[in-house]
Design a protein around this motif. Structure first.
Motif, mmCIF file in Angstrom:
data_model
loop_
_atom_site.group_PDB
_atom_site.id
_atom_site.type_symbol
_atom_site.label_atom_id
_atom_site.label_comp_id
_atom_site.label_asym_id
_atom_site.label_seq_id
_atom_site.Cartn_x
_atom_site.Cartn_y
_atom_site.Cartn_z
ATOM 1 N N SER A 9 0.832 -1.206 0.000
ATOM 2 C CA SER A 9 0.000 0.000 0.000
ATOM 3 C C SER A 9 0.860 1.247 0.000
ATOM 4 C CB SER A 9 -0.911 0.010 1.227
ATOM 5 O OG SER A 9 -0.154 0.153 2.398
ATOM 6 N N SER A 10 0.295 2.317 -0.500
ATOM 7 C CA SER A 10 0.945 3.620 -0.470
ATOM 8 C C SER A 10 0.203 4.496 0.512
ATOM 9 C CB SER A 10 0.913 4.241 -1.874
ATOM 10 O OG SER A 10 -0.416 4.319 -2.336
ATOM 11 N N ALA A 11 0.757 5.657 0.792
ATOM 12 C CA ALA A 11 0.106 6.562 1.736
ATOM 13 C C ALA A 11 -1.237 6.999 1.190
ATOM 14 C CB ALA A 11 0.995 7.789 1.963
ATOM 15 N N PRO A 12 -2.267 7.066 2.022
ATOM 16 C CA PRO A 12 -3.589 7.493 1.548
ATOM 17 C C PRO A 12 -3.533 8.877 0.918
ATOM 18 C CG PRO A 12 -3.724 6.543 3.747
ATOM 19 C CD PRO A 12 -2.276 6.722 3.445
ATOM 20 N N HIS A 13 -4.244 9.035 -0.166
ATOM 21 C CA HIS A 13 -4.311 10.334 -0.810
ATOM 22 C C HIS A 13 -5.592 10.411 -1.613
ATOM 23 C CE1 HIS A 13 -2.735 7.674 -3.935
ATOM 24 N NE2 HIS A 13 -3.233 8.519 -4.814
ATOM 25 N N GLU A 14 -6.033 11.598 -1.864
ATOM 26 C CA GLU A 14 -7.205 11.799 -2.707
ATOM 27 C C GLU A 14 -6.797 11.703 -4.168
ATOM 28 O OE1 GLU A 14 -10.423 12.071 -1.964
ATOM 29 O OE2 GLU A 14 -9.808 11.630 0.086
ATOM 30 N N PRO A 15 -7.527 10.969 -4.990
ATOM 31 C CA PRO A 15 -7.147 10.819 -6.392
ATOM 32 C C PRO A 15 -7.205 12.151 -7.126
ATOM 33 C CG PRO A 15 -9.348 9.934 -6.001
ATOM 34 C CD PRO A 15 -8.769 10.258 -4.656
ATOM 35 N N ALA A 16 -6.250 12.333 -8.081
ATOM 36 C CA ALA A 16 -6.217 13.569 -8.851
ATOM 37 C C ALA A 16 -7.405 13.671 -9.794
ATOM 38 C CB ALA A 16 -4.910 13.649 -9.640
ATOM 39 N N HIS A 41 -20.086 7.621 -4.540
ATOM 40 C CA HIS A 41 -18.839 8.395 -4.573
ATOM 41 C C HIS A 41 -18.603 8.940 -5.984
ATOM 42 C CE1 HIS A 41 -17.869 6.783 -0.574
ATOM 43 N NE2 HIS A 41 -18.369 5.658 -1.037
ATOM 44 N N PRO A 42 -19.491 9.805 -6.471
ATOM 45 C CA PRO A 42 -19.398 10.264 -7.865
ATOM 46 C C PRO A 42 -18.145 11.064 -8.167
ATOM 47 C CG PRO A 42 -21.046 11.528 -6.643
ATOM 48 C CD PRO A 42 -20.658 10.377 -5.777
ATOM 49 N N SER A 171 -11.286 -11.556 0.584
ATOM 50 C CA SER A 171 -11.096 -10.181 1.037
ATOM 51 C C SER A 171 -10.838 -10.150 2.533
ATOM 52 C CB SER A 171 -12.320 -9.327 0.687
ATOM 53 O OG SER A 171 -12.181 -8.019 1.197
ATOM 54 N N ALA A 172 -11.566 -10.983 3.284
ATOM 55 C CA ALA A 172 -11.376 -11.041 4.735
ATOM 56 C C ALA A 172 -9.962 -11.471 5.078
ATOM 57 C CB ALA A 172 -12.388 -11.997 5.353
ATOM 58 N N ILE A 173 -9.453 -12.508 4.404
ATOM 59 C CA ILE A 173 -8.085 -12.964 4.656
ATOM 60 C C ILE A 173 -7.094 -11.854 4.335
ATOM 61 C CG2 ILE A 173 -6.301 -14.600 3.932
ATOM 62 C CD1 ILE A 173 -8.511 -15.868 5.622
ATOM 63 N N PHE A 174 -7.281 -11.205 3.192
ATOM 64 C CA PHE A 174 -6.380 -10.124 2.783
ATOM 65 C C PHE A 174 -6.381 -8.989 3.800
ATOM 66 C CE2 PHE A 174 -5.664 -6.354 -0.144
ATOM 67 C CZ PHE A 174 -4.287 -6.508 -0.172
ATOM 68 N N GLN A 175 -7.556 -8.653 4.328
ATOM 69 C CA GLN A 175 -7.643 -7.579 5.314
ATOM 70 C C GLN A 175 -6.966 -7.947 6.629
ATOM 71 O OE1 GLN A 175 -11.519 -5.495 5.597
ATOM 72 N NE2 GLN A 175 -12.152 -6.674 3.811
ATOM 73 N N ILE A 290 -16.368 -4.999 -1.920
ATOM 74 C CA ILE A 290 -16.280 -4.220 -3.160
ATOM 75 C C ILE A 290 -15.740 -2.826 -2.879
ATOM 76 C CG2 ILE A 290 -17.672 -3.087 -4.951
ATOM 77 C CD1 ILE A 290 -19.459 -5.637 -4.890
ATOM 78 N N ALA A 291 -16.283 -2.167 -1.868
ATOM 79 C CA ALA A 291 -15.793 -0.829 -1.502
ATOM 80 C C ALA A 291 -14.334 -0.881 -1.090
ATOM 81 C CB ALA A 291 -16.663 -0.247 -0.387
ATOM 82 N N TYR A 292 -13.961 -1.931 -0.369
ATOM 83 C CA TYR A 292 -12.568 -2.068 0.055
ATOM 84 C C TYR A 292 -11.647 -2.189 -1.157
ATOM 85 C CZ TYR A 292 -8.481 -3.762 2.601
ATOM 86 O OH TYR A 292 -7.212 -3.906 3.120
ATOM 87 N N GLY A 293 -12.063 -2.990 -2.148
ATOM 88 C CA GLY A 293 -11.249 -3.145 -3.338
ATOM 89 C C GLY A 293 -11.168 -1.882 -4.172
ATOM 90 N N LEU A 294 -12.279 -1.182 -4.310
ATOM 91 C CA LEU A 294 -12.292 0.043 -5.105
ATOM 92 C C LEU A 294 -11.412 1.132 -4.500
ATOM 93 C CD1 LEU A 294 -16.081 0.298 -6.055
ATOM 94 C CD2 LEU A 294 -14.188 0.098 -7.681
ATOM 95 N N ALA A 295 -11.416 1.248 -3.188
ATOM 96 C CA ALA A 295 -10.742 2.368 -2.522
ATOM 97 C C ALA A 295 -9.383 2.011 -1.940
ATOM 98 C CB ALA A 295 -11.632 2.926 -1.411
ATOM 99 N N TRP A 296 -9.007 0.746 -1.921
ATOM 100 C CA TRP A 296 -7.770 0.328 -1.267
ATOM 101 C C TRP A 296 -6.596 1.208 -1.669
ATOM 102 C CZ3 TRP A 296 -2.916 -1.245 -2.513
ATOM 103 C CH2 TRP A 296 -2.196 -1.894 -1.513
ATOM 104 N N PRO A 297 -5.757 1.629 -0.718
ATOM 105 C CA PRO A 297 -5.676 1.235 0.693
ATOM 106 C C PRO A 297 -6.538 2.076 1.641
ATOM 107 C CG PRO A 297 -3.823 2.611 0.157
ATOM 108 C CD PRO A 297 -4.601 2.455 -1.121
ATOM 109 N N GLN A 298 -7.355 2.951 1.087
ATOM 110 C CA GLN A 298 -8.269 3.707 1.936
ATOM 111 C C GLN A 298 -9.555 2.910 2.162
ATOM 112 O OE1 GLN A 298 -7.619 7.293 -0.817
ATOM 113 N NE2 GLN A 298 -8.083 8.249 1.138
ATOM 114 N N ARG A 299 -10.428 3.451 2.998
ATOM 115 C CA ARG A 299 -11.753 2.865 3.210
ATOM 116 C C ARG A 299 -12.802 3.950 2.986
ATOM 117 N NH1 ARG A 299 -12.073 -2.436 5.689
ATOM 118 N NH2 ARG A 299 -9.989 -3.130 6.340
#
Length: 410
Positions: A9-16, A41-42, A171-175, A290-299
């Protein structure tokens, strides 16, 4: 246990800019849940491409709602008709058809993330295309690993793809695992995949021959498509998940275990070498992984209800009854056989489930078809070296499985 293709993972950041998402299997339950999360999250996500196998009317509705750049249908005539309807409605979505078009949208240079939610072996080719193109690949199609195995994981590594599991168990194992993948072998004793037990967990095994497709598709905890609902009822879904976990986490087959947990609150567990157990809990709602995968490493907010611990009466665990769920053991049997045997098992199960849903096969005969196909088909040594070899093996296994279905019907 060597390192896997999971990213650091990288440091959390807002996508450009918004993350451009391709949803393969958009009209299915996973696809619908994915679009539900995206809608919340449009500013963060943009639907770039959608695909469906045959549900043209549903895909038309989604295109009018999301205005994706591309849409893909399985049938060329249906795709042409959809293109005309969308043009008449003022929608600029470009419509394509066929397997090659699926690979094109999965690997498109402007796509950031691919939700791989096509059911069955048909999802392998676009998953490989996305992996080779280095995409963030949200893997809900377990068959990509069950069929593709080493070939698929090699494509992920060589393409530099970001592989994120979407099945709730994986996903649970990965988390639960640390970010430093190099320490996994030293930390993990084994993993435990939980299973609800489906609708027949307490049913008399002697009555399983009378099970109807409607009964098999009535899952007590999860809302799923018909094929995976039947797999849950036979616990073949768990057999496929055992195979998937072996590849995802680079584990020996004996280090992947299964326990029935009827409440579906604990989604899976990591048992560490010091005897501590790490578990991921939550309500049974696919929007969470699904949300975890879309936003990883953020939540981000998934739309799922939060778990109410005070409302839980109990969390219970049971072994899987081999009389009700004989197919579960086929996972370890296939993994310990020649490479490619898992592809044979998957093909046989797809044929058997389709025959059951068409009322050509009894529920209790699904296992007989699967086991019979595994026994009847010798896997050629070269079958797993390429996509073409795997697809040829898949086709051969389906022919053998259809013969097994005909024998059961006699």
């Amino acid at each position: 246990m060597t390192s896997t293709a999971f990213p650091a993972s990288s440091a959390p950041h807002e996508p450009a800019r918004p993350q451009r998402v391709c949803v393969l299997g958009a009209t299915g339950s996973i696809g619908s849940s994915t679009l539900d999360v995206i809608a919340r999250h449009p500013q963060r996500f943009e639907v770039f491409a959608l695909s469906a196998h045959s549900r043209a009317d549903e895909l038309e509705r989604l295109c009018l709602q999301w205005q994706p750049r591309f849409a893909v249908l399985g049938d060329a005539a249906a795709a042409q008709d959809l293109a005309q309807r969308l043009e008449a409605a003022g929608c600029a979505t470009r419509v394509r058809s066929g397997a090659a078009a699926l690979e094109e949208i999965a690997a498109h240079p402007e796509v950031d993330s691919v939700m791989a939610a096509i059911v069955g072996a048909a999802g392998l080719a676009p998953c490989l295309a996305a992996a080779r193109a280095g995409k963030r690949l949200l893997l809900a199609n377990k068959e990509a690993l069950v069929v593709g195995g080493a070939l698929f994981m090699r494509a992920v590594r060589e393409g530099g793809a970001t592989l994120l599991p979407i099945d709730s168990e994986h996903s649970a194992i990965f988390q639960c695992l640390p970010e430093d993948r190099g320490t996994w072998a030293q930390r993990i004793d084994h993993i435990v995949l939980t299973a609800s037990g489906g609708p027949f967990r307490q049913r008399d095994p002697a009555t399983l021959a009378q099970v109807t497709p409607e009964q098999a598709c009535a899952h007590p905890n999860w809302v799923m498509g018909r094929k995976i609902s039947v797999d849950s009822a036979t616990m073949m879904n768990k057999a496929l998940e055992v195979i998937e976990a072996r590849w995802l986490f680079d584990l020996a087959p004996r280090d992947v275990r299964v326990v029935i947990h009827p409440q579906s609150i604990i989604h899976s567990m990591v048992v560490c070498r010091d005897a501590s157990v790490l578990a991921q809990l939550g309500t049974p709602d696919m929007r969470v992984p699904i949300a975890y995968g879309l936003a990883w490493p953020q939540r981000i907010a998934s739309g799922a209800a939060q778990l109410d611990f005070l409302g839980l009466s109990s969390l219970t665990f049971e072994p899987a009854d081999a009389r009700r769920f004989p197919g579960l053991q086929l996972a370890w049997q296939a993994l310990e056989s020649r490479e490619g045997s898992t592809a044979v098992l998957n093909a046989a199960n797809e044929v058997a489930v389709a025959a059951f849903l068409d009322r050509r096969l009894r529920f209790d005969q699904i296992h007989a078809v699967n086991a019979g196909t595994l026994e009847a088909l010798a896997v050629p040594a070269e079958a797993t070296a390429s996509l073409e070899g795997l697809l040829s093996l898949d086709a051969q296994a389906r022919r053998v499985a259809e013969e097994q279905v005909r024998r059961c019907a006699v």
